[in-house]
Scaffold this active site. Structure first.
Site, PDB file in Angstrom:
ATOM      1  N   HIS A  60       1.105  -1.730  -0.046  1.00  0.00           N
ATOM      2  CA  HIS A  60      -0.027  -0.187   0.023  1.00  0.00           C
ATOM      3  C   HIS A  60       0.475   1.520   0.090  1.00  0.00           C
ATOM      4  O   HIS A  60       2.124   1.601   0.440  1.00  0.00           O
ATOM      5  CB  HIS A  60      -0.887   0.477   1.108  1.00  0.00           C
ATOM      6  CG  HIS A  60      -2.137  -1.141   1.504  1.00  0.00           C
ATOM      7  ND1 HIS A  60      -2.583  -1.628   2.454  1.00  0.00           N
ATOM      8  CD2 HIS A  60      -2.110  -1.906   0.015  1.00  0.00           C
ATOM      9  CE1 HIS A  60      -2.970  -2.844   1.839  1.00  0.00           C
ATOM     10  NE2 HIS A  60      -3.050  -2.652   0.808  1.00  0.00           N
ATOM     11  N   TYR A 130      -0.927   0.815  13.698  1.00  0.00           N
ATOM     12  CA  TYR A 130       0.212   1.872  13.722  1.00  0.00           C
ATOM     13  C   TYR A 130      -0.389   3.363  13.730  1.00  0.00           C
ATOM     14  O   TYR A 130      -1.588   4.006  13.017  1.00  0.00           O
ATOM     15  CB  TYR A 130       0.223   1.782  11.537  1.00  0.00           C
ATOM     16  CG  TYR A 130      -0.504   0.617  10.816  1.00  0.00           C
ATOM     17  CD1 TYR A 130      -0.983   1.521   9.655  1.00  0.00           C
ATOM     18  CD2 TYR A 130      -1.081  -0.703  11.487  1.00  0.00           C
ATOM     19  CE1 TYR A 130      -2.192   1.804   9.118  1.00  0.00           C
ATOM     20  CE2 TYR A 130      -1.554  -1.417  10.642  1.00  0.00           C
ATOM     21  CZ  TYR A 130      -2.113  -0.531   9.642  1.00  0.00           C
ATOM     22  OH  TYR A 130      -3.110  -1.615   8.807  1.00  0.00           O
TER      23      TYR A 130
END
Length: 200
Positions: A60, A130
Site C-alpha cells: 500500500h 500504526y
C-alpha cells in the site's frame, strides 16, 4: 532510531524492562523520530488490524503530497513488515527490506512519505497498530501486486498467503509507473523538506 537500507525508513529497537509483573518499554518517542527524520510525526490517524496467520496486507501507498507516513508496531503475535521503495528516480527504487515485528522484541518501523508498505502475519490474531501522518482518503490510496516478479519479495515460506480482493488485483510496479501512479523520489524529498521547514 536506526536507519534501514532504504532512505526514509528507520527501525526503533527499544530497551525492554521485564520484572515479575510483566515488562515495560517506550514504543514511541517523538523526539527520537524528529531527530531521525527532521520533522517528526504529526498524528492524524491511528489504526489497528487483527490478522490470522498468513494474512498479507499490502503493498500500500498514497499520493505525494501528502502521502501517509507510518509508524508500525506489532503488539500481539508476530509479523514480517516490509518497506518497499516505489519512488521513481530513487537510488534504491524497486528494493525492499523486511523486519520482524513481534511482542517479544517490541521493535517498530517508521516509513516516511512516499514509501510502500506491507506486512505478513506469522501468527494467528497478530495485532498491528500504526500511527499515521494523514487520514485515510480512498481517492489517494493505491496498491502494488505483492507478487510482482520485478520486486521479487521473499515472503515467508510454508504459509499460504491470504489477500484481500483489492490487493490481489493490484497492478504491477511497472504498470503503476506507466499509469503515472507512483510517487517520485524528488517530490517525496521535496515534501519532506517542506515539513522540516514548517517545523522550524
Amino acid at each position: 532510531m536506526r536507519p534501514l537500507s532504504i532512505e526514509g525508513a528507520w527501525i526503533h529497537e527499544p530497551k525492554v524492562f521485564p520484572d515479575d509483573r510483566g515488562s515495560f518499554h517506550e514504543w514511541f518517542r517523538a523526539d527520537d523520530l524528529r531527530e531521525a527524520d527532521g520533522h517528526g510525526l504529526e498524528l492524524a490517524q491511528a489504526n489497528c488490524s487483527v490478522s490470522r496467520r498468513g494474512t498479507l496486507r499490502g503493498i500500500h501507498y498514497a499520493d505525494v503530497p501528502p502521502s501517509q507516513a507510518k509508524y508500525v508496531k506489532c503488539v500481539r503475535g508476530a509479523v514480517i513488515d516490509f518497506v518497499i521503495d516505489i519512488r521513481t528516480g530513487s537510488p534504491t527504487y524497486r528494493s525492499w527490506e523486511a523486519v520482524r515485528l513481534d511482542d517479544a522484541t517490541h521493535h517498530a518501523v517508521y516509513l516516511s512519505e512516499g514509501l510502500g508498505h506491507a506486512f505478513f502475519a506469522l501468527s494467528d490474531d497478530a495485532v498491528v497498530v500504526y500511527l499515521c501522518s494523514a487520514g485515510y482518503a480512498p481517492e489517494r490510496e493505491h496498491g502494488i501486486d505483492p507478487f510482482d516478479p520485478d520486486l521479487a519479495i521473499e515472503w515467508p515460506e510454508g504459509i499460504e498467503p491470504l489477500l484481500s480482493a483489492k490487493d490481489a488485483e493490484a497492478p504491477s510496479l511497472a504498470e503503476a509507473e506507466r499509469r503515472g501512479l507512483l510517487p517520485s523520489y524528488e517530490e517525496a524529498a521535496a515534501f519532506r523538506a517542506s515539513l522540516r521547514t514548517a517545523g522550524e
